[in-house]
Enzyme design. Structure first.
Site, PDB file in Angstrom:
ATOM      1  CG  ASN A  22      26.050 -29.616  -6.235  1.00  0.00           C
ATOM      2  OD1 ASN A  22      26.070 -30.305  -7.233  1.00  0.00           O
ATOM      3  ND2 ASN A  22      26.508 -30.031  -5.072  1.00  0.00           N
ATOM      4  CD  GLU A  60      -3.181  -1.643  -2.001  1.00  0.00           C
ATOM      5  OE1 GLU A  60      -2.172  -0.962  -2.146  1.00  0.00           O
ATOM      6  OE2 GLU A  60      -4.330  -1.163  -1.922  1.00  0.00           O
ATOM      7  CG  HIS A  96      -1.980   1.043   1.166  1.00  0.00           C
ATOM      8  ND1 HIS A  96      -3.050   0.964   0.296  1.00  0.00           N
ATOM      9  CD2 HIS A  96      -2.113   2.210   1.837  1.00  0.00           C
ATOM     10  CE1 HIS A  96      -3.799   2.037   0.447  1.00  0.00           C
ATOM     11  NE2 HIS A  96      -3.254   2.807   1.381  1.00  0.00           N
TER      12      HIS A  96
END
Lengths: 680, 148
Positions: free
Chosen positions: A415, A68, A46
Site C-alpha cells: 500500500n 557464478e 562459489h
C-alpha cells in the site's frame, strides 16, 4: 558417503549463503560500481556450488555455476551491472532458494530452470545474442509440454487431417510404482499401432525401450478412432496412471508456427525474454511428484505444537508457585541443608524459566527478511525509486504472532509503495528527493511490540477519503462532521473501502486494508494511522506479547497486589502529603522541576478500603508514556519481579487500565496495570 | 440398552442456588472446584467476582446469585465453583453446592412458563420435571453475555 549426517548442516549453510547473496545483490544494485560486493556474492555462490556438488545436488550446483559465470564476468568487468541483469540473477537466487527448500522437505532439489539458465548464458556470452535467443525460444516449446514437429511431420499431420483422420497428441503417465516400464510402453504402442500410425514419440522409442524416462511420455498419433475411445483403450493397460488425448487441429499447428516466427526474429529479443519468462512461472507449480519418495531430512529441529508449549508453561507455573512456598518454608525452618537445596533449585528454575519462555519467542527478522527483495521488485514494477530501511529486526515476538503478522505487513508495504510513494517525476516536482523512503520499524514498549511502516510519500488525501467513505456508506454525513483527522485517516481501514480509483495489481487485488485491520485485531492488537498530506504516512501496529516474561514492580493497595511493568517506570519515590499541589482540580507534584499529575490507583481501581488513609507519606511510582509523566499513588512497594504475562481470557476483555494478569509465588493472581491507559 | 435409548437422555450437573436446583449439560462442564482465593478485577459488573488461578490458567469467576439478583449469602463450606466452557470462553460459576450428576430424559424438558417474571427468566432455557424435583436448565449463552 553418509549424506544425511551433513544434510542438515548443508541446508542451514545454503540458506545463509543465499540470504547473503540476496542482501549483497540489493547492495550491489545501489552501488553498481562496487566490485568488492560482487566478490562477496561470488564467494557465497562459489561455496554454495562446491557444497551442493559434494552433496550430489547436481541441478543446484549447475545453476549456481551458471550464475557464478555471470558474476565472474561482472567481477572481471567484462559486463556491466544493469537492473535487467540483476533481475535474472535474483531470479536464479529465487530458484536456488526453492531448490534448497525442496531438499529440506525431503525432495531431490530438481527444478526446471532452463529459461533462467538460457538467460544467464545470454548475459554471460554478451554478444552471442542470436544463438541464445534461439535456445530460449526452443525451451518455450518444451515448456508448453507439447511436441515439436519438423516440416515433414507437420505435413503428414496436416494431410491426415485433410483426409478425415484425427491427429492426436497423447500423453501417457505410468504409475510411480510401475515395475516394467518398457513392457507397458510396448503394450501402449501395440494398441496404438493396431488403430493408426505413431508419427513420433518423446522420448524416442529407443529411449522408451531402455526405460530412460520418468513416468510420462508423449506420442503424436494419427487414427480414425475417437479421442475418448483411444483414451479408454489405453487406460486398460495396467499400471497406467493417466492418459491425456489432445486432438491436434490446424490451429495447434499454426500456433506452432508463431513460435517459429519468434525463433526467426532474434533481433526482438526483449520480447522473447518476456515470452520465455512466463513458462518459468507456470513450470514452478509442477515440481516432479516423484520427489516425495525421497527420505525426509533427519533434522535436529523438532516442531512442537504451541498447545503443548502452553501446557508446559502451565505446569511450569505450578512449579514456580511451589518454589515460592518452599522458599518461605525454608526461611521459617532455617535448616542449612534445606536452605542450600532450595537455593540451588531456585537457580535451576530460573534458567529453566528462561528456556521455557524464550522457546516461543522469535525475532521479527524472520518476517522482515523477505521485504527488501519484495520492495526492490515492486519498485521496478511501479517505476518508482524506493529505499527500504529496516530498524529493530532483532525485536522478539511470540511465535503465534510472527506467523500471522507477515501477510498484513506485506499488504501495508504494498500500500505504501503503490499509493504512498509518488513517482520520481512527481516527487521532483514537489521538491522532494527523487528516491522515496519507507521505514519499517519494530520495537518493544511496555507489554506491547510496535511495528511501524513510515513512508515519505503523498500522505492521505482526507477530502478524497471522506468523499469516498460517504459515497460507500461507510460513514453518515452527520458523523463525518465530528471525525478527527486521525479518524478520517483510519476510514481507509473500514471494510468496503479502497482509495485506489483503479484496483491496481500491486496493493489492490480486490482486497482492502480492512483485512489487515481484522487480522491485527484478531491478534489482540490494533492499528492506527498518522498522515500529513504531501509529507507522508505512518501505519503503527500495536501488538500484545501474548506470552512473554516481563519485569514488573509489585505494589500493594490495601490487600490487593498489582504489577506495574518496569518498562513504563522511571522511578519510585516517597512524597510528603504537603508536597501535593492542586492544579485544575488535579493533584500534582513537582518532580525534578516538572509538574506531574498524580493518579490515585485505589480510586481508579475502586479498592474497598476498611479505613481511610491519612498517611503523612505517599508511595508514588513515576511512570511514563512517551513524553508524558504521571505519578501512580499506591500503599506500598513490594519489589521487583519477573513475571509471566497471562491473558484474562475471552470473557473479560477490554478491562480499563488492566492489560493482563500473572500468577504470583503464592498461587494468587495479580493484575498488571496498563500505564498507557492511565494517561491520556 | 441401545443407542436409541441413550439419545433420549442428556447428562447434566445439578447444583443448588438459593432454594432451587439448576442444571448444566455435563458437556459444558470442565470441573468442579472448591472456593479459592479470588482476585478482584476492578471496573467489572458486580457479579464478576474476579479471577482465580486454575492450575496456571487465569479464569474469570461469576457469582450466579448476583447474576440472578438473588440475595447474597456469606461463604459457606458447601459452596463450589463450576468451571464451564462455552465456545472459546472458560468461566467459573460460584454456586451454593454441587453434588449431583443426572440423566434427564429429553422428553421431560419443557419450555419455561412465562409467568416467572424475575431476572433469571432470561437465563432459563427450559425446566425438567424429575419425580418430585424441578430442575432449571440454564441458557449459558445468556448467562455469559451482558443483558441487552
Amino acid at each position: 558417503m553418509e549424506v544425511n549426517q551433513y544434510l542438515e548442516m548443508f541446508i542451514e549453510e545454503s540458506k545463509e549463503h543465499l540470504q547473503a547473496c540476496s542482501e549483497h545483490l540489493l547492495e550491489l544494485e545501489k552501488n553498481p560500481e562496487d566490485l568488492s560486493i560482487v566478490n562477496e556474492i561470488f564467494r557465497s555462490a562459489h561455496t554454495l556450488k562446491g557444497m551442493s556438488a559434494t552433496m550430489g545436488f547436481e541441478d543446484l550446483a549447475d545453476l549456481t555455476h551458471k550464475m557464478e559465470n555471470v558474476l565472474d564476468a561482472i567481477r572481471n568487468e567484462k559486463i556491466k551491472v544493469t537492473p535487467e541483469i540483476l533481475d535474472i540473477v535474483f531470479e536464479s537466487v529465487d530458484h536456488l532458494e526453492e531448490m534448497v527448500m525442496d531438499i529440506a522437505e525431503g525432495g531431490d532439489g530438481k527444478r526446471d530452470v532452463q529459461a533462467t539458465v538460457a538467460q544467464l548464458k545470454r548475459i554471460e556470452a554478451g554478444e552471442e545474442l542470436a544463438k541464445a535467443a534461439e535456445e530460449t525460444a526452443a525451451t518455450i516449446v518444451q515448456h508448453e509440454s507439447k511436441l515439436t514437429y519438423d516440416d515433414f511431420e507437420k505435413t503428414v499431420l496436416a494431410q491426415s487431417i485433410e483426409q478425415d483422420h484425427f491427429a492426436y497428441e497423447i500423453s501417457v503417465t505410468l504409475r510411480e510404482d510401475c515395475l516394467l516400464k518398457a513392457a507397458r510402453v510396448f503394450m501402449v504402442f501395440e494398441i496404438l499401432e493396431k488403430n493408426g500410425d505413431v508419427i513420433k514419440s518423446v522420448p524416442t522409442v529407443d529411449n522408451l525401450e531402455e526405460e530412460q524416462f520418468d513416468q510420462t511420455f508423449q506420442i503424436a498419433y494419427i487414427s480414425k478412432e475417437q479421442a475418448d475411445d483411444l483414451q479408454k483403450k489405453l487406460m486398460k493397460v495396467s499400471e497406467v496412471e493417466e492418459v491425456i488425448v489432445i486432438p491436434l487441429n490446424e490451429n495447434v499447428l499454426k500456433s506452432e508456427k508463431k513460435l517459429e516466427v519468434a525463433e526467426e526474429a532474434p533481433q526482438e529479443q526483449q520480447e522473447i525474454v518476456k515470452v520465455a519468462a512466463e513458462p518459468v512461472a507456470t513450470n514452478n507449480k509442477a515440481p516432479s511428484s516423484n520427489s516425495k519418495s525421497g527420505s525426509h531430512v533427519s533434522n535436529k529441529m523438532i516442531r512442537v505444537n504451541i498447545e503443548r508449549l502452553d501446557i508446559l508453561m502451565n505446569l511450569f507455573e505450578e512449579l514456580v508457585i511451589d518454589r515460592g512456598r518452599l522458599q518461605s518454608i525454608s526461611a521459617e525452618v532455617n535448616h542449612p541443608e534445606l536452605n542450600e537445596t532450595v537455593e540451588r533449585m531456585s537457580r535451576v528454575m530460573g534458567d529453566l524459566q528462561n528456556i521455557v519462555l524464550t522457546m516461543r519467542m522469535v525475532q521479527v527478522e524472520t518476517v522482515f527478511n523477505r521485504f527488501p527483495k519484495m520492495v526492490r521488485q515492486l519498485s521496478r514494477d511501479l517505476n518508482k525509486k524506493i529505499n527500504l530501511e529496516i530498524i529493530g529486526a532483532e525485536t522478539e515476538l511470540d511465535r503465534t504472532v510472527i506467523d500471522e503478522i507477515g501477510d498484513p505487513l506485506v499488504h501495508l508495504i504494498r500500500n505504501s509503495l503503490d499509493h504512498g510513494i509518488e513517482s520520481p517525476e512527481m516527487r521532483m516536482a514537489k521538491g522532494k528527493p527523487e528516491e522515496g523512503t519507507v521505514q519499517l520499524r519494530a520495537f518493544h514498549s511496555g507489554n506491547y511490540v510496535f511495528i511501524e511502516i513510515e513512508d515519505d510519500g503523498a500522505g492521505i488525501n482526507q477530502e478524497k477519503v471522506l468523499a469516498k467513505a460517504l459515497a460507500k456508506g461507510v460513514v453518515t454525513a452527520e458523523t463525518a462532521k465530528t471525525l478527527s483527522d486521525k479518524q478520517i485517516n483510519e476510514l481507509i481501514l473500514a471494510s468496503g473501502f479502497s482509495t485506489a480509483d483503479v484496483i491496481s495489481d500491486i496493493s489492490g487485488r480486490g482486497v482492502g486494508l480492512d483485512v489487515v485491520k481484522t487480522t491485527i485485531e484478531s491478534l489482540g492488537g490494533n492499528i492506527s494511522i498518522d498522515s500529513t498530506e504531501g509529507v507522508g504516512s505512518t501505519f503503527s501496529i500495536q501488538l500484545p506479547l501474548t506470552l512473554s516474561i516481563i519485569s514488573v514492580m509489585l505494589v500493594e493497595i490495601e490487600k490487593e497486589i498489582y504489577a506495574i511493568p518496569l518498562s513504563s517506570i522511571i522511578e519510585t519515590s516517597i512524597i510528603r502529603h504537603s508536597e501535593i499541589l492542586n492544579a485544575h482540580n488535579q493533584k500534582v507534584i513537582d518532580f525534578r522541576g516538572k509538574v506531574v499529575p498524580l493518579v490515585f490507583l485505589d480510586e481508579i481501581f475502586e479498592v474497598p478500603r476498611t479505613e481511610a488513609q491519612d498517611d503523612e507519606f505517599y508511595s508514588v511510582v513515576i511512570v511514563r508514556k512517551g513524553e508524558k509523566l504521571a505519578g501512580l499513588v499506591v500503599d506500598s512497594f513490594i519489589g521487583q519481579q519477573e513475571i509471566v504475562l497471562k491473558s484474562l481470557g475471552n470473557y473479560l476483555t477490554n478491562i480499563f487500565a488492566i492489560s493482563g494478569a500473572t500468577i504470583l509465588g503464592n498461587g494468587k493472581v495479580a493484575l498488571i496495570v496498563d500505564c498507557n491507559a492511565l494517561m491520556k | 440398552m441401545t443407542n436409541a435409548v441413550e439419545q433420549e437422555y442428556i447428562k447434566v450437573i445439578v447444583f443448588q442456588l438459593a432454594d432451587k436446583e439448576y442444571a448444566i449439560p455435563v458437556s459444558h462442564v470442565q470441573g468442579i472446584e472448591k472456593l479459592m482465593h479470588i482476585t478482584r478485577v476492578p471496573k467489572t459488573p458486580s457479579y464478576v467476582k474476579g479471577v482465580i488461578n486454575l492450575r496456571g490458567v487465569v479464569t474469570p469467576i461469576i457469582d450466579l446469585r448476583e447474576r440472578f439478583n438473588l440475595p447474597i449469602v456469606g461463604e459457606e463450606d458447601a459452596a463450589r465453583i463450576i468451571i464451564i466452557t462455552l465456545e472459546d470462553m472458560e468461566v467459573g460459576f460460584v454456586v451454593d453446592s454441587a453434588n449431583d450428576v443426572l440423566d434427564i430424559a429429553a422428553g421431560s424438558i419443557e419450555q419455561q412458563p412465562e409467568v416467572v417474571g424475575s431476572l433469571e427468566e432470561e437465563f432459563i432455557s427450559g425446566v425438567a420435571k424429575l419425580d418430585n424435583r424441578l430442575l432449571i436448565l440454564l441458557h449459558l449463552d445468556r448467562v455469559l453475555n451482558p443483558l441487552s
